[in-house]
Design an enzyme around this catalytic site. Structure first.
Site, PDB file in Angstrom:
ATOM      1  N   LYS A  12       0.578  14.632   1.291  1.00 32.25           N
ATOM      2  CA  LYS A  12      -0.800  14.887   0.852  1.00 32.25           C
ATOM      3  C   LYS A  12      -1.029  16.378   0.609  1.00 32.25           C
ATOM      4  CE  LYS A  12      -2.640  10.839   3.337  1.00 32.25           C
ATOM      5  NZ  LYS A  12      -3.280   9.955   2.356  1.00 32.25           N
ATOM      6  N   HIS A  26       0.801  -1.229   0.000  1.00 33.50           N
ATOM      7  CA  HIS A  26       0.000   0.000   0.000  1.00 33.50           C
ATOM      8  C   HIS A  26       0.825   1.266   0.000  1.00 33.50           C
ATOM      9  CE1 HIS A  26      -3.924  -1.926   0.936  1.00 33.50           C
ATOM     10  NE2 HIS A  26      -3.130  -2.842   1.456  1.00 33.50           N
ATOM     11  N   THR A  71      -8.641   6.551  -1.671  1.00 33.95           N
ATOM     12  CA  THR A  71      -9.978   5.979  -1.829  1.00 33.95           C
ATOM     13  C   THR A  71     -11.021   7.064  -1.555  1.00 33.95           C
ATOM     14  OG1 THR A  71      -9.647   5.130   0.411  1.00 33.95           O
ATOM     15  CG2 THR A  71      -9.521   3.545  -1.381  1.00 33.95           C
ATOM     16  N   LYS A 101      -8.565  13.758   5.001  1.00 35.87           N
ATOM     17  CA  LYS A 101      -7.672  12.593   4.923  1.00 35.87           C
ATOM     18  C   LYS A 101      -6.643  12.760   6.038  1.00 35.87           C
ATOM     19  CE  LYS A 101      -6.704  13.945   0.603  1.00 35.87           C
ATOM     20  NZ  LYS A 101      -6.936  12.735  -0.129  1.00 35.87           N
ATOM     21  N   ARG A 102      -5.779  11.757   6.260  1.00 31.77           N
ATOM     22  CA  ARG A 102      -4.743  11.938   7.276  1.00 31.77           C
ATOM     23  C   ARG A 102      -3.868  13.134   6.935  1.00 31.77           C
ATOM     24  NH1 ARG A 102      -4.153   7.996  11.435  1.00 31.77           N
ATOM     25  NH2 ARG A 102      -2.233   9.115  11.952  1.00 31.77           N
ATOM     26  N   LYS A 104     -14.889   8.152  -3.232  1.00 29.81           N
ATOM     27  CA  LYS A 104     -16.113   8.444  -2.480  1.00 29.81           C
ATOM     28  C   LYS A 104     -16.711   9.782  -2.918  1.00 29.81           C
ATOM     29  CE  LYS A 104     -14.034   5.906   1.294  1.00 29.81           C
ATOM     30  NZ  LYS A 104     -13.109   6.029   2.445  1.00 29.81           N
TER      31      LYS A 104
HETATM   32  C1  26Q Z   1       3.544   0.305  10.329  1.00 27.95           C
HETATM   33  C2  26Q Z   1       4.470  -0.021  11.315  1.00 27.95           C
HETATM   34  C3  26Q Z   1       4.421   0.564  12.566  1.00 27.95           C
HETATM   35  C4  26Q Z   1       3.404   1.462  12.838  1.00 27.95           C
HETATM   36  C5  26Q Z   1       2.478   1.783  11.863  1.00 27.95           C
HETATM   37  C6  26Q Z   1       2.563   1.215  10.598  1.00 27.95           C
HETATM   38  C7  26Q Z   1       1.584   1.576   9.567  1.00 27.95           C
HETATM   39  C8  26Q Z   1       0.232   1.661   9.868  1.00 27.95           C
HETATM   40  C9  26Q Z   1      -0.680   2.023   8.898  1.00 27.95           C
HETATM   41  C10 26Q Z   1       1.981   1.836   8.278  1.00 27.95           C
HETATM   42  C11 26Q Z   1       1.060   2.198   7.300  1.00 27.95           C
HETATM   43  C12 26Q Z   1      -0.289   2.288   7.609  1.00 27.95           C
HETATM   44  C13 26Q Z   1      -1.317   2.686   6.657  1.00 27.95           C
HETATM   45  C14 26Q Z   1      -1.105   2.933   5.398  1.00 27.95           C
HETATM   46  C15 26Q Z   1      -2.184   3.373   4.507  1.00 27.95           C
HETATM   47  O1  26Q Z   1      -3.292   3.648   4.946  1.00 27.95           O
HETATM   48  N1  26Q Z   1      -1.915   3.466   3.215  1.00 27.95           N
HETATM   49  C16 26Q Z   1      -2.954   3.896   2.278  1.00 27.95           C
HETATM   50  O2  26Q Z   1      -3.596   2.722   1.804  1.00 27.95           O
HETATM   51  C17 26Q Z   1      -4.733   3.059   1.019  1.00 27.95           C
HETATM   52  C18 26Q Z   1      -5.434   1.771   0.659  1.00 27.95           C
HETATM   53  O3  26Q Z   1      -4.694   1.066  -0.265  1.00 27.95           O
HETATM   54  C19 26Q Z   1      -4.310   3.858  -0.203  1.00 27.95           C
HETATM   55  O4  26Q Z   1      -5.469   4.254  -0.888  1.00 27.95           O
HETATM   56  C20 26Q Z   1      -3.514   5.080   0.208  1.00 27.95           C
HETATM   57  O5  26Q Z   1      -3.007   5.727  -0.940  1.00 27.95           O
HETATM   58  C21 26Q Z   1      -2.361   4.666   1.110  1.00 27.95           C
HETATM   59  O6  26Q Z   1      -1.680   5.809   1.600  1.00 27.95           O
END
Ligand code: 26Q
Length: 812
Positions: free
Chosen positions: A548, A355, A650, A542-543, A654
């Site tokens: 972004k 991702h 995503t 978004k975050r 929406k």
């Molecule tokens: C990993 C290790 C330690 C702590 C946290 C994490 C961690 C947690 C969540 C790393 C990444 C995430 C989330 C990533 C994420 O949300 N990516 C998004 O995924 C969406 C679905 O595929 C995409 O549409 C977005 O572009 C992408 O940023």
């Protein structure tokens, strides 16, 4: 029909009575919500049991979607919708003097995810159930989800999200299905008749207790399961030995240290810090999940050697990638299979989705830490690595290449590489993203295993993001093209002929307008701020992340503001800029950006000289339930990441589905939205992928150049530190430095001019309402292709090789 209105009303009153000994007049909204939820769960119970029984009886191949995050949001509305009893509940309750919409507001969001990745998992569960695909979620039942955000004096303050405080009506605790997960200890190797075996001793046991939530399919009989695991001590509450010695605090400490595993979701979605608790979380739910899958497979009586024909494990980003090694460990140590056979089965079972391409988000674990916590799993990874390195060497005869591709190198374990080597499929989440993975980040692996790589563009469930969140738009769509789009969202394309129909467009306008008015009323009631429903609703939710580029949005607002100050008669359509964003608690620059947005909001909203032409609103605590409210109101969807940085996005889908016009860079899935709707129906700006990549390769971007040569940029950037925003000069010094001294990592200054120009185009387009509404209709028409039903069909066919099952409704 599941239930008629009369029966429903009686059932509901009875529920209130049996649960709380209350009647409607004497019950709180909370009790009414809990009673309704519990009734709805009851209505789905028969289907849930049948689904499980039928899968088992017919030995159906099942998918298990392993994810650290499931950003489910609220379930009451979507469960009622999927059971096809929305009208019955709404009318029935209303006859009892209860407003269903109000009851839905009582439910706490299940916010067990950070953002896109977790929400995608939730949309996928909804689509799998609705398509009748045997697919379940496997994750962690966090006591606390993503923090609740409060804005105090413009700053983000984080509050623990105690989402379980009122109980959770949807889950079923199944202590009888608990699993023991083992941490630490040592491994003893013994040899008997020439066969090595490994014994794990002195480990610490943690009990994983599953909590199951029904995932109800839309208007079918399928109810799949989301199984989330909670960590508990085996000896119930205490370390009994300490307890009996009178060492009470030590006894409790042990309990807390174990329970901390499932206590809280990590609130950061980048900048991995390699904390041991995170690794414990990963192994905890992966080990429990796999063991429980194998246990139920074995109940079918089939031999373990065939398990890969009956299960698929999907690895949602690298977070559960330890599944590759844990599955091997179980097959070898517990099922006594030889390595080669176990390996073949493992790779057939596992599939991995990537991702992100941000380097700082790629997970690596230090060997030392890993070995200590999971000694036997480490041995397995070591062996996987040895064998893989050998293969690479045999193919290329190139040690440097081996080093670059090794799963274990330079003191750490690369979890993405483990996932790739151990899976039969590796996919990105949008065409551009997959191409970048193949050509850059994972190029070596693509060359080595070209057949594993594929793209699966993300999607969103149109049931939650259109049917539930925008009922009036759905009504219009159905009145116009019939109901086929509901089961087959790609049929929304039939709207295309109405995009030039004035009558249709007027209705579309009216619906958007009504949504905006309702939202404005909510804002007024909640924040005391007046916003103009006739202004353009321009939304970026978004975050909060540098890539972004919320900053770019803010800079355009400041530019507009200064223009209005210079010329109060400037001819622009009034606009309200909405932001919603949580910053990771430790992400300093992101938190400063929130303060900046709120500072600009303060400045702009209170300046009477600009005649209320622009307003800025920071929406506190952006969440799934807030998204469902704001997205149907949006005229403009801001998707402005630096090209190549947003894997897919995503939210973009929406907004499109709800008729907003997208202003976007050609990044992630924006590229595909653009491909569908064409130049005329989206506003594209900014650097293209090659431009960004060239700057990054040649390191020849010079942010100062844009600062020095564009007076608008100079004025805006200077205002960060010259006190003109009405806060101490030091407040945004670090943003200033980030842009100039640190050379603006995400090209905000470079893209500024083009963005401002694109925003002008938006302004002009909006003035031509007929044109605007045509664009809006075209966007809705093409949005069906981004339904997660479509995405899931592709996963099922091309990766999992699973078929839908028609669940028969038998009553016991
Ligand atoms: C990993 C290790 C330690 C702590 C946290 C994490 C961690 C947690 C969540 C790393 C990444 C995430 C989330 C990533 C994420 O949300 N990516 C998004 O995924 C969406 C679905 O595929 C995409 O549409 C977005 O572009 C992408 O940023």
């Amino acid at each position: 029909m599941l239930v008629d209105k009369k029966t429903f009303k009686n059932d509901f009153k009875k529920k209130l009575m049996t649960l709380y000994a209350e009647d409607i007049d004497n019950s709180s909204k909370l009790h009414q919500y809990l009673a309704l939820g519990s009734l709805i769960k009851e209505y789905s119970a028969q289907k849930w049991m049948n689904t499980n029984n039928q899968y088992a009886k017919e030995s159906r191949k099942q998918v298990y979607y392993f994810s650290m995050e499931f950003l489910i949001g609220r379930l009451l509305g979507s469960n009622i919708l999927n059971l096809d009893i929305y009208d019955i509940c709404e009318e029935g309750l209303s006859e009892l003097g209860i407003n269903l919409e109000e009851l839905q507001e009582v439910e706490n969001d299940a916010g067990l995810g950070n953002g896109g990745l977790g929400r995608l998992a939730a949309c996928f569960l909804d689509s799998m159930a609705s398509l009748g695909i045997p697919g379940h979620g496997c994750g962690i039942r966090y006591d606390y989800g993503l923090f609740e955000q409060k804005i105090v004096d413009g700053y983000q303050v984080e509050i623990p999200d105690n989402w379980l405080r009122d109980g959770n009506v949807w889950e079923v605790r199944r202590e009888d299905k608990a699993i023991v997960v083992k941490f630490g200890g040592e491994v003893i190797q013994t040899e008997k008749d020439g066969k090595l075996s490994f014994e794990h001793i002195n480990y610490e046991s943690v009990l994983a207790v599953p909590y199951d939530t029904p995932i109800i399919g839309y208007k079918n009989n399928t109810v799949n399961t989301m199984r989330l695991w909670r960590a508990e001590t085996i000896d119930k509450d205490f370390d009994l030995e300490s307890f009996s010695k009178g060492q009470y605090s030590k006894a409790v400490e042990h309990k807390y240290s174990i329970e901390s595993i499932s206590q809280v979701l990590y609130p950061d979605d980048t900048r991995i810090d390699g904390k041991i608790l995170r690794l414990k979380q990963q192994y905890f739910f992966v080990s429990a999940g796999l063991k429980s899958i194998i246990r139920s497979y074995k109940k079918t009586g089939r031999p373990i050697e065939e398990i890969h024909n009956y299960i698929q494990v999907h690895i949602n980003d690298t977070h559960p990638s330890i599944a590759v090694a844990e599955f091997m460990r179980i097959l070898i140590d517990e099922e006594n299979l030889p390595w080669d056979e176990a390996w073949k089965m493992t790779t057939e079972v596992m599939a991995y989705t990537n991702h992100t391409i941000l380097a700082e988000a790629l997970e690596k674990w230090s060997i030392e830490l890993f070995k200590k916590l999971l000694p036997r799993v480490f041995m397995i990874i070591d062996e996987i690595n040895e064998r893989f390195c050998k293969e690479v060497f045999e193919k290329y005869n190139d040690l440097e290449k081996v080093h670059k591709m090794a799963i274990i190198a330079d003191g750490s374990i690369n979890m993405a590489y483990l996932a790739i080597v151990g899976s039969h499929s590796v996919n990105g989440v949008a065409k551009l993203h997959t191409e970048i993975l193949k050509s850059r980040e994972l190029h070596n692996f693509y060359e080595f295993y070209p057949e594993k790589f594929n793209n699966k563009t993300n999607g969103i469930t149109h049931r939650r993001w259109l049917m539930k969140s925008n009922p009036r738009l759905c009504e219009l769509i159905t009145d116009t093209i019939g109901t086929k789009w509901i089961e087959a969202p790609e049929k929304l394309i039939d709207l295309i002929v109405y995009s030039e129909d004035e009558n249709f467009k007027n209705k579309l306008h009216e619906i958007k307008q009504n949504n905006k008015i309702r939202f404005a009323e909510m804002v007024k009631a909640k924040y005391g701020i007046s916003i103009d429903p006739n202004s353009i609703f321009d939304v970026q939710v978004k975050r909060l992340h540098a890539y972004k580029r919320q900053l770019l949005n803010v800079f355009n607002i400041l530019n507009l503001y200064y223009k209005l100050k210079d010329d109060p008669n400037l001819d622009i359509v009034p606009r309200t800029f909405f932001f919603g964003a949580k910053a990771a608690p430790g992400y300093y620059l992101a938190k400063r950006t929130i303060k900046l947005i709120n500072t600009v909001a303060n400045l702009v909203n209170n300046d009477t000289t600009i005649n209320g032409k622009i307003k800025v609103l920071f929406l506190e605590n952006y969440s799934v339930s807030l998204a469902e409210k704001i997205i149907p109101c949006a005229d403009v969807s801001e998707q402005i990441s630096t090209t190549t940085k947003e894997a897919s996005g995503t939210g973009n889908m929406k907004f499109m589905m709800n008729g907003a016009i997208t202003i976007a860079t050609l990044d992630g899935a924006n590229v595909e939205i653009h491909e569908k709707v064409g130049d005329k129906n989206i506003v594209i700006f900014g650097m293209k992928k090659d431009e960004v990549m060239n700057y990054e390769k040649n390191k020849n971007y010079n942010a100062a150049y844009y600062y020095n040569n564009d007076p608008r940029i100079k004025r805006i950037v200077d205002s960060l530190i010259d006190g003109s925003l009405g806060v101490p000069k030091s407040e945004f010094e670090d943003i200033y430095k980030y842009l100039l001294a640190n050379n603006d990592e995400f090209f905000v200054l470079k893209d500024f001019d083009d963005y401002v120009e694109a925003q002008n185009r938006i302004n002009l387009l909006y003035k031509n309402q007929s044109k605007w509404l045509e664009m809006s209709a075209v966007n809705i028409a093409y949005s069906g292709d981004f339904s997660s039903d479509n995405t899931i069909k592709n996963y099922a066919k091309e990766i999992w090789h699973v078929n839908p099952v028609n669940i028969k409704l038998k009553k016991n």
